[in-house]
Design a protein around this motif. Structure first.
Motif, PDB file in Angstrom:
ATOM      1  N   ASN A 754       0.821  -1.208   0.000  1.00 42.37           N
ATOM      2  CA  ASN A 754       0.000   0.000   0.000  1.00 42.37           C
ATOM      3  C   ASN A 754       0.853   1.256   0.000  1.00 42.37           C
ATOM      4  O   ASN A 754       0.533   2.239  -0.680  1.00 42.37           O
ATOM      5  CB  ASN A 754      -0.940   0.003   1.199  1.00 42.37           C
ATOM      6  N   GLN A 755       1.949   1.248   0.748  1.00 45.44           N
ATOM      7  CA  GLN A 755       2.824   2.414   0.759  1.00 45.44           C
ATOM      8  C   GLN A 755       3.392   2.687  -0.632  1.00 45.44           C
ATOM      9  O   GLN A 755       3.538   3.838  -1.054  1.00 45.44           O
ATOM     10  CB  GLN A 755       3.956   2.208   1.766  1.00 45.44           C
ATOM     11  N   ASP A 756       3.686   1.622  -1.357  1.00 41.82           N
ATOM     12  CA  ASP A 756       4.257   1.771  -2.693  1.00 41.82           C
ATOM     13  C   ASP A 756       3.218   2.275  -3.695  1.00 41.82           C
ATOM     14  O   ASP A 756       3.389   3.317  -4.331  1.00 41.82           O
ATOM     15  CB  ASP A 756       4.830   0.426  -3.152  1.00 41.82           C
ATOM     16  N   LEU A 757       2.103   1.547  -3.829  1.00 40.75           N
ATOM     17  CA  LEU A 757       1.149   1.855  -4.884  1.00 40.75           C
ATOM     18  C   LEU A 757       0.250   3.053  -4.556  1.00 40.75           C
ATOM     19  O   LEU A 757      -0.170   3.776  -5.458  1.00 40.75           O
ATOM     20  CB  LEU A 757       0.280   0.636  -5.186  1.00 40.75           C
ATOM     21  N   ARG A 758      -0.033   3.279  -3.280  1.00 41.53           N
ATOM     22  CA  ARG A 758      -0.883   4.417  -2.909  1.00 41.53           C
ATOM     23  C   ARG A 758      -0.062   5.625  -2.502  1.00 41.53           C
ATOM     24  O   ARG A 758      -0.182   6.704  -3.091  1.00 41.53           O
ATOM     25  CB  ARG A 758      -1.835   4.020  -1.773  1.00 41.53           C
ATOM     26  N   GLU A 759       0.780   5.464  -1.488  1.00 44.50           N
ATOM     27  CA  GLU A 759       1.407   6.630  -0.875  1.00 44.50           C
ATOM     28  C   GLU A 759       2.619   7.148  -1.643  1.00 44.50           C
ATOM     29  O   GLU A 759       2.923   8.342  -1.595  1.00 44.50           O
ATOM     30  CB  GLU A 759       1.812   6.317   0.572  1.00 44.50           C
ATOM     31  N   THR A 760       3.345   6.264  -2.329  1.00 42.95           N
ATOM     32  CA  THR A 760       4.517   6.710  -3.083  1.00 42.95           C
ATOM     33  C   THR A 760       4.174   7.035  -4.527  1.00 42.95           C
ATOM     34  O   THR A 760       4.565   8.078  -5.050  1.00 42.95           O
ATOM     35  CB  THR A 760       5.624   5.631  -3.042  1.00 42.95           C
ATOM     36  N   LYS A 761       3.420   6.144  -5.168  1.00 41.84           N
ATOM     37  CA  LYS A 761       3.132   6.314  -6.592  1.00 41.84           C
ATOM     38  C   LYS A 761       1.778   6.987  -6.851  1.00 41.84           C
ATOM     39  O   LYS A 761       1.581   7.581  -7.915  1.00 41.84           O
ATOM     40  CB  LYS A 761       3.183   4.960  -7.303  1.00 41.84           C
ATOM     41  N   GLY A 762       0.830   6.862  -5.931  1.00 42.35           N
ATOM     42  CA  GLY A 762      -0.466   7.490  -6.121  1.00 42.35           C
ATOM     43  C   GLY A 762      -1.310   6.863  -7.205  1.00 42.35           C
ATOM     44  O   GLY A 762      -2.195   7.504  -7.769  1.00 42.35           O
ATOM     45  N   TRP A 763      -1.101   5.579  -7.483  1.00 39.04           N
ATOM     46  CA  TRP A 763      -1.825   4.908  -8.572  1.00 39.04           C
ATOM     47  C   TRP A 763      -3.089   4.200  -8.097  1.00 39.04           C
ATOM     48  O   TRP A 763      -3.858   3.713  -8.905  1.00 39.04           O
ATOM     49  CB  TRP A 763      -0.921   3.859  -9.244  1.00 39.04           C
ATOM     50  N   ARG A 790      -1.955   3.038 -15.630  1.00 39.37           N
ATOM     51  CA  ARG A 790      -0.827   2.469 -14.876  1.00 39.37           C
ATOM     52  C   ARG A 790      -1.027   0.974 -14.621  1.00 39.37           C
ATOM     53  O   ARG A 790      -0.470   0.426 -13.672  1.00 39.37           O
ATOM     54  CB  ARG A 790      -0.686   3.205 -13.538  1.00 39.37           C
ATOM     55  N   SER A 791      -1.796   0.319 -15.459  1.00 42.31           N
ATOM     56  CA  SER A 791      -2.122  -1.094 -15.240  1.00 42.31           C
ATOM     57  C   SER A 791      -0.879  -1.973 -15.246  1.00 42.31           C
ATOM     58  O   SER A 791      -0.621  -2.723 -14.297  1.00 42.31           O
ATOM     59  CB  SER A 791      -3.115  -1.574 -16.304  1.00 42.31           C
ATOM     60  N   ALA A 792      -0.102  -1.918 -16.322  1.00 43.50           N
ATOM     61  CA  ALA A 792       1.091  -2.764 -16.413  1.00 43.50           C
ATOM     62  C   ALA A 792       2.124  -2.370 -15.363  1.00 43.50           C
ATOM     63  O   ALA A 792       2.758  -3.233 -14.737  1.00 43.50           O
ATOM     64  CB  ALA A 792       1.694  -2.664 -17.812  1.00 43.50           C
ATOM     65  N   ASP A 793       2.304  -1.046 -15.163  1.00 43.25           N
ATOM     66  CA  ASP A 793       3.248  -0.594 -14.134  1.00 43.25           C
ATOM     67  C   ASP A 793       2.869  -1.144 -12.760  1.00 43.25           C
ATOM     68  O   ASP A 793       3.741  -1.501 -11.953  1.00 43.25           O
ATOM     69  CB  ASP A 793       3.261   0.933 -14.078  1.00 43.25           C
ATOM     70  N   SER A 794       1.570  -1.223 -12.492  1.00 44.23           N
ATOM     71  CA  SER A 794       1.116  -1.716 -11.191  1.00 44.23           C
ATOM     72  C   SER A 794       1.344  -3.215 -11.046  1.00 44.23           C
ATOM     73  O   SER A 794       1.703  -3.691  -9.962  1.00 44.23           O
ATOM     74  CB  SER A 794      -0.369  -1.380 -10.991  1.00 44.23           C
ATOM     75  N   VAL A 795       1.134  -3.981 -12.126  1.00 44.34           N
ATOM     76  CA  VAL A 795       1.440  -5.412 -12.076  1.00 44.34           C
ATOM     77  C   VAL A 795       2.926  -5.604 -11.787  1.00 44.34           C
ATOM     78  O   VAL A 795       3.313  -6.425 -10.935  1.00 44.34           O
ATOM     79  CB  VAL A 795       1.049  -6.107 -13.391  1.00 44.34           C
ATOM     80  N   LEU A 796       3.764  -4.835 -12.465  1.00 51.23           N
ATOM     81  CA  LEU A 796       5.214  -4.935 -12.225  1.00 51.23           C
ATOM     82  C   LEU A 796       5.567  -4.552 -10.790  1.00 51.23           C
ATOM     83  O   LEU A 796       6.417  -5.190 -10.161  1.00 51.23           O
ATOM     84  CB  LEU A 796       5.969  -4.030 -13.202  1.00 51.23           C
ATOM     85  N   ALA A 797       4.899  -3.527 -10.266  1.00 49.02           N
ATOM     86  CA  ALA A 797       5.174  -3.097  -8.895  1.00 49.02           C
ATOM     87  C   ALA A 797       4.785  -4.177  -7.893  1.00 49.02           C
ATOM     88  O   ALA A 797       5.523  -4.440  -6.927  1.00 49.02           O
ATOM     89  CB  ALA A 797       4.423  -1.796  -8.599  1.00 49.02           C
ATOM     90  N   LEU A 798       3.636  -4.825  -8.103  1.00 54.22           N
ATOM     91  CA  LEU A 798       3.224  -5.921  -7.221  1.00 54.22           C
ATOM     92  C   LEU A 798       4.217  -7.071  -7.296  1.00 54.22           C
ATOM     93  O   LEU A 798       4.620  -7.645  -6.271  1.00 54.22           O
ATOM     94  CB  LEU A 798       1.823  -6.397  -7.598  1.00 54.22           C
ATOM     95  N   MET A 799       4.606  -7.433  -8.509  1.00 56.41           N
ATOM     96  CA  MET A 799       5.582  -8.511  -8.677  1.00 56.41           C
ATOM     97  C   MET A 799       6.878  -8.195  -7.951  1.00 56.41           C
ATOM     98  O   MET A 799       7.468  -9.060  -7.286  1.00 56.41           O
ATOM     99  CB  MET A 799       5.861  -8.729 -10.167  1.00 56.41           C
ATOM    100  N   LYS A 800       7.316  -6.959  -8.068  1.00 54.36           N
ATOM    101  CA  LYS A 800       8.565  -6.561  -7.429  1.00 54.36           C
ATOM    102  C   LYS A 800       8.470  -6.629  -5.913  1.00 54.36           C
ATOM    103  O   LYS A 800       9.390  -7.125  -5.238  1.00 54.36           O
ATOM    104  CB  LYS A 800       8.951  -5.151  -7.884  1.00 54.36           C
ATOM    105  N   GLN A 801       7.377  -6.130  -5.358  1.00 50.81           N
ATOM    106  CA  GLN A 801       7.229  -6.166  -3.907  1.00 50.81           C
ATOM    107  C   GLN A 801       7.249  -7.592  -3.371  1.00 50.81           C
ATOM    108  O   GLN A 801       7.873  -7.880  -2.349  1.00 50.81           O
ATOM    109  CB  GLN A 801       5.926  -5.464  -3.495  1.00 50.81           C
ATOM    110  N   VAL A 802       6.553  -8.501  -4.055  1.00 49.08           N
ATOM    111  CA  VAL A 802       6.500  -9.890  -3.598  1.00 49.08           C
ATOM    112  C   VAL A 802       7.860 -10.551  -3.756  1.00 49.08           C
ATOM    113  O   VAL A 802       8.344 -11.261  -2.855  1.00 49.08           O
ATOM    114  CB  VAL A 802       5.421 -10.676  -4.370  1.00 49.08           C
TER     115      VAL A 802
END
Length: 910
Positions: A754-763, A790-802
């Protein structure tokens, strides 16, 4: 307690049991403080209501009150960290902030030892906020709010509110625009606007604080003066006034959206919360379409079968209210026929009014709902918000008592005359039809002047220390067996005259075979649609007059019949529950009606972003034939062919006393409760047919790389991402290390995802990762609704976090300490109500845990070591095994995925 008579307790007697004793004082700066002492748990609820909402927004600044509410969560002069992580470290429960037309509120329930830290935080953002508000924070929260708007707008029917408010209220009326606002006005919000809004509206003399829980008036006076007393008065805020408008002529609006069937709506502007007419309007709406036994339910759904569902509601605001009716037309029926019939029923109701019995049932429902809400000290309907709302809106913290008295005293003629007066005026009719909605109005890029630095604090204040709170004292669980062998687990929770129980069967939708997807759900849906010779209408009426809430549900592993009863009416309420659970009729006419409702609800799920993803993922994770490879609703084609014999066979094999356990929480001692249970359930015997047995096979094999499945939902302003993978975690094992690891990765607002996708990136408005244990498997899940571009960017961000947490960026000491503090600190507030204790008892039974497991959690989590948590994560989560279901506008998302190097397979909605 001797067995109660079958007759319900008088409504006047129920009303007398509703009481929230409290004291009130006012600080010199004008801050009003209300204090209710409630010692049932070592927690205190803090609720603050500011007398400002979206109705007070100037022209061109719609959505601004809500945008400012978001900014209030991102630091003040002396609390520079985000407020959400701050609260999570304290073990806060029931925390949030909300904005509505008339008010903005912030609330949390915390362990007693954390109260001073909450008072410090809340006073710092009331009195010392602006030093921490800069352009960077404004730009980020603007993006988050716009994603919240997209998330709501993306739902079927999500655009109706905008059309409705503009049709119902004239230009310039304070209630004419939605609280979420317009994209253009949000784009235009400036830093100067933000600061001026705070200066003019957030003074202590424009607020009410309510404290409820483990606190005395003397303690509250000392602490409130210490933390809030030095804050100077603010400007005098005069909230917007508003008259109830009357349309010059009826309005007819036709809209199209991704809905499964035509919806017919009726809307009127009516008097608001403080008007003497409101109780009659509220009861009148309930009788017309709010109760399960309502006129519209009886006529349109049960008797004439023209609709699959109906509702009616009187929604109160401070200055005005809205009355609304919604009818979902049965597929295949001419909407014009239903439209005409709806008008006829409403006209007859306005002419003749309700019966005395209908008014009494609606009044009892209201009182029962209030009693259930007041079981909590905080949240949205507990003691603290009840007191604060009365003080804010009526200038009377005892306003709830006057409301209850008014509901109890209503007569049918009062309801008839009031409903006739206000609903005979011109109406706004909205017809929502299946089809393509108009192009979405998106935001425009905002040129940011963000700076990394913030202003110097204007006042230095010391954050108080955290004081240890008493450990959780979970109620003692008693065990018994009734004469027929039915096992009972019982806990006493005194303080509120409520009894909650669940009859839990070892069934659930995992009891279905591959060709029976949805059978369990259909059986459970039919239990209260006719039983023991009573019709669905008679069952609904009896439950309402008793103030009882009886529901049926199914999870992957269990099928449940639940009861929440007012203890004075326990015996007849339990008898009704027993009839529903043990003597269902499965009348053919009701089978066909419920079948249509279920098939329509499945069709509706296939139009919702989350519904589409949730239906697709289980089979992709587990495999098509696995018992967990579906959803409770199941397959519409299978539901369409179930026979009455199929339903009876499932009920006989699975819903029986030798396959059940009864869980009970009540204010009564068990010595008084057991004879009541014995009388109503002890004589129930198992049928002669063999008990059901589940068939669990192997799950789908693990993959060597993540799988992405794209499902097209055209014209979606947001993309919904839902991912999952099966872990090797033993559901019945000691999994605190794994649970804490998942929590710090994605389980909280302050967690990494959540910190990454909401608070840092705002997506995204909110993105999470979590485990969802079943009896036979523990999946790991991720979920993120994100802006479409930001659909693909968000999939990549989730993959990276995991991937990072199990490889290059394992959990850090401070992350673990925060997670443990949150999990342990939440314990006292998490089991405040009887229903929460009931849920814990069922969970303990499902996973083979001891009855006092919740009391052991503090030591289990407190003893965790970082090396063990990281080891548990690496052993449990395989980033390559996750299936990501991506639901969005394929025309926009497909190219993004390809450009990012993400190979996706496309799937139709299932």
């Amino acid at each position: 307690m001797a067995a109660s008579p079958d007759e319900p307790a008088p409504l006047s007697a129920l009303v007398q049991q509703v009481s929230v004793p409290h004291s009130k004082f006012t600080l010199d700066n004008g801050l009003t403080v209300l204090v209710n002492e409630d010692r049932k748990a070592p927690v205190v609820a803090f609720n603050i209501y500011y007398n400002v909402g979206s109705k007070d927004e100037p022209a061109g600044k719609t959505g601004f009150a809500h945008l400012f509410e978001h900014l209030m969560f991102y630091g003040s002069d002396n609390v520079r960290e985000g407020i959400m992580p701050y609260l999570e470290k304290l073990g806060a429960t029931d925390w949030n902030g909300t904005t509505w037309f008339d008010r903005t509120n912030y609330f949390q329930t915390v362990p007693k030892g954390a109260l001073e830290k909450v008072l410090f935080m809340e006073s710092d953002r009331m009195g010392y906020l602006l030093g921490a508000v800069d352009q960077k924070r404004l730009d980020m929260q603007r993006s988050v709010v716009q994603n919240e708007k997209r998330q709501g707008d993306n739902e079927p029917g999500g655009l109706v509110e905008y059309e409705l408010l503009e049709a119902l209220f004239p230009v310039g009326h304070p209630y004419r625009h939605s609280t979420i606002g317009s994209m253009a006005d949000l784009d235009a919000a400036s830093l100067a606007d933000v600061k001026q809004w705070f200066i003019e509206r957030y003074g202590p003399n424009n607020a009410v604080v309510a404290l409820s829980g483990d606190i005395t008036e003397a303690e509250a006076r000392t602490l409130m003066q210490k933390y809030f007393g030095a804050i100077p008065r603010g400007a005098v805020n005069n909230p917007a006034q508003a008259a109830v408008p009357t349309l010059a002529a009826p309005k007819n609006i036709v809209m199209k959206d991704k809905v499964a069937t035509v919806e017919l709506q009726r809307h009127w502007a009516t008097p608001g919360l403080l008007a003497p007419e409101f109780p009659a309007l509220d009861v009148g709406a309930a009788v017309l379409g709010g109760l399960k036994s309502s006129r519209l339910d009886r006529i349109l759904v049960r008797e004439e079968k023209l609709a699959v569902s109906v509702s009616a509601n009187a929604q109160p605001f401070h200055r005005v209210g809205m009355m609304e009716i919604n009818v979902k037309v049965k597929p295949g029926v001419d909407p014009a026929v239903v439209d005409k019939r709806l008008d006829e029923i409403v006209a007859d109701y306005l002419a003749n009014g309700p019966t005395a019995d209908e008014v009494k049932r609606a009044g009892t429902e209201f009182v029962g709902s209030k009693i259930r809400g007041l079981e909590k000290v905080g949240d949205r309907a507990g003691k603290a918000p009840t007191l604060a709302e009365g003080q804010l809106y009526a200038g009377d913290s005892d306003f709830y008592r006057k409301q209850l008295a008014a509901y109890a005293a209503l007569t049918p003629d009062q309801v008839r005359s009031t409903m006739s007066q206000w609903l005979s005026r011109p109406v706004v009719k909205i017809t929502l039809e299946p089809g393509e909605r108009p192009p979405y109005v998106e935001s425009k890029p905002v040129k940011s002047t963000a700076k990394a630095d913030v202003a110097t604090p204007s006042v230095k204040r010391a954050d108080p220390p955290f004081t240890a709170s008493p450990p959780l004292d979970f109620p003692t669980v008693e065990h018994a067996t009734l004469a027929n062998g039915l096992k009972v687990r019982y806990a006493q929770r005194a303080g509120t005259p409520l009894t909650s129980m669940v009859l839990s069967f070892d069934a659930g939708f995992s009891a279905e075979t591959a060709g029976q997807r949805g059978l369990q759900n259909m059986v459970m849906s039919l239990l209260d649609e006719g039983a023991a010779g009573m019709t669905a209408q008679q069952i609904a009426e009896k439950a309402e007059i008793l103030g009882a809430e009886i529901s049926t549900s199914g999870t992957p592993d269990r099928s449940r019949v639940s009861l929440s009863a007012l203890t004075p009416n326990l015996v007849p309420s339990l008898k009704l529950m027993s009839d529903i659970a043990t003597r269902p009729d499965f009348a053919p006419v009701e089978v066909e009606r419920v079948r249509t409702q279920i098939v329509t609800s499945i069709a509706q799920a296939k139009t919702s972003p989350s519904g589409i993803a949730s239906r697709a993922l289980p089979a992709l994770m587990y495999g098509e034939g696995h018992p967990y490879g579906s959803t409770a609703a199941g397959d519409d084609a299978a539901v369409a062919r179930f026979t009455r014999d199929d339903l009876l066979n499932f009920q006989q094999r699975w819903l029986r006393p030798d396959n059940a356990e009864l869980f009970v929480v009540s204010d009564l001692p068990f010595a008084e409760m057991k004879p009541i249970l014995e009388a109503q359930l002890g004589g129930w015997t198992a049928p002669a047919v063999a008990k059901g047995a589940k068939q669990f096979g192997a799950v789908a094999p693990r993959r060597s790389k993540p799988r992405i499945v794209l499902i097209d939902r055209p014209s979606s302003p947001q993309t919904f991402i839902l991912g999952g993978a099966i872990t090797p975690v033993d559901p019945r094992g000691e999994n605190s290390a794994f649970t804490a690891g998942v929590d710090l990765l994605g389980g909280r607002a302050g967690a990494r995802i959540n910190q990454d996708l909401r608070e840092t990136k705002g997506w995204s408005y909110g993105a999470f990762g979590y485990s969802s244990p079943n009896e036979r498997a523990v999946p790991f899940m991720v979920q993120a609704p994100v802006q479409a571009d930001r659909s693909a960017d968000s999939v990549l961000a989730l993959m990276k976090q995991v991937k990072d947490i199990v490889s290059t960026n394992p959990a850090k000491p401070e992350e673990l300490s925060t997670s443990v503090a949150s999990i342990v600190g939440e314990l006292p507030g998490s089991f405040e109500t009887g229903s929460s204790v009931l849920g814990a008892m069922q969970s303990n039974a499902l996973f083979g845990r001891p009855d006092d497991y919740q009391e052991r959690m503090a030591s289990l989590y407190g003893g965790l070591q970082l090396v063990g948590v990281n080891s548990a994560l690496r052993a449990s989560i395989d980033p390559n095994s996750i299936v990501y279901v991506v639901v969005g506008d394929a025309a926009k998302v497909r190219a993004q995925l390809a450009k990012a190097g993400l190979k996706a397979e496309e799937m139709a909605v299932r």
